[in-house]
Design an enzyme around this catalytic site. Structure first.
Site, mmCIF file in Angstrom:
data_model
loop_
_atom_site.group_PDB
_atom_site.id
_atom_site.type_symbol
_atom_site.label_atom_id
_atom_site.label_comp_id
_atom_site.label_asym_id
_atom_site.label_seq_id
_atom_site.Cartn_x
_atom_site.Cartn_y
_atom_site.Cartn_z
ATOM 1 C CE1 TYR A 164 -3.916 2.241 0.341
ATOM 2 C CE2 TYR A 164 -2.556 3.365 1.975
ATOM 3 C CZ TYR A 164 -3.668 3.333 1.152
ATOM 4 O OH TYR A 164 -4.519 4.407 1.128
ATOM 5 C CD GLU A 171 -1.677 5.472 -6.429
ATOM 6 O OE1 GLU A 171 -2.468 6.391 -6.165
ATOM 7 O OE2 GLU A 171 -1.832 4.306 -6.035
#
Length: 216
Positions: A164, A171
């Site tokens: 995660y 990103e």
């Protein structure tokens, strides 16, 4: 009195049968959906591994898998619908934010800004997404089939601790790398004056998106 009780009993049985039928249909659809998504992300994983083994580099990787990635990531919008109709007991808002943020990264950042496609940050979130989704969808599939292997359960509740944050870092780095190109080109932006009398700055929007990662 007995007739009334019998009518009530018959009606209750019919309602129960309808509920069971709806539940069976929902389970069948969710099983199909999760199998399809598991297969899709496995195809992506194999394609990524094959590309790297053949080319020896990640440059050009995104372009080679872009169409498949767009399809399966966009297909995940169905999960928002699953939540909205009560098929899955998860928050519509939380699911919507997660799915839409991924779609935004695929369509409006990585695919639209070719200059970032060969960066290490794109590779980072691609690997994180792929491993996460294979684990997640296979977990749901086996759970629906009432046959959950221990390894899949362990992976579902442990790998995300690493994957995660890696995905988020990838990103954010990709968006950050895209900023100079967006500012220079003015892409997706609208300047005044125009016939719509609306102003929109995509560069500022990307910065706000990055800041939104903190609370979201």
């Amino acid at each position: 009195m007995a007739s009334g009780e019998e009518d009530g009993s018959v009606e209750e049985k019919e309602n129960n049968n309808k509920k069971r039928t709806k539940s069976a249909i929902a389970t069948a659809w969710l099983t199909f959906y999760n199998i399809a998504m598991t297969a899709g992300w496995l195809v992506l994983a194999v394609a990524m591994a094959r590309f790297y083994l053949q080319k020896g580099t990640h440059k050009g990787l995104y372009r080679s898998i872009a169409r498949t990635l767009k399809f399966f990531q966009t297909f995940a919008l169905l999960e928002v619908g699953h939540c909205a109709i009560g098929m899955v007991r998860t928050s519509v808002i939380v699911t919507g934010v997660q799915v839409c943020s991924r779609i935004f990264m695929v369509w409006f950042v990585t695919s639209s800004i070719k200059q970032v496609q060969n960066t290490e940050s794109v590779l980072l979130f691609l690997v994180a997404w792929t491993l996460t989704e294979i684990t997640r969808y296979s977990y749901y599939t086996f759970n629906l089939l009432h046959h959950l292997p221990y390894f899949i359960k362990w992976a579902r509740y442990n790998l995300f601790i690493v994957l995660y944050p890696l995905g988020v870092v990838g990103e954010l780095m990709t968006i950050y790398t895209a900023l100079p190109f967006v500012r220079k080109s003015g892409m997706f932006s609208m300047r005044l004056p125009n016939k719509y009398n609306v102003s929109f700055d995509y560069y500022i929007s990307l910065i706000l998106v990055m800041l939104s990662y903190i609370p979201a």
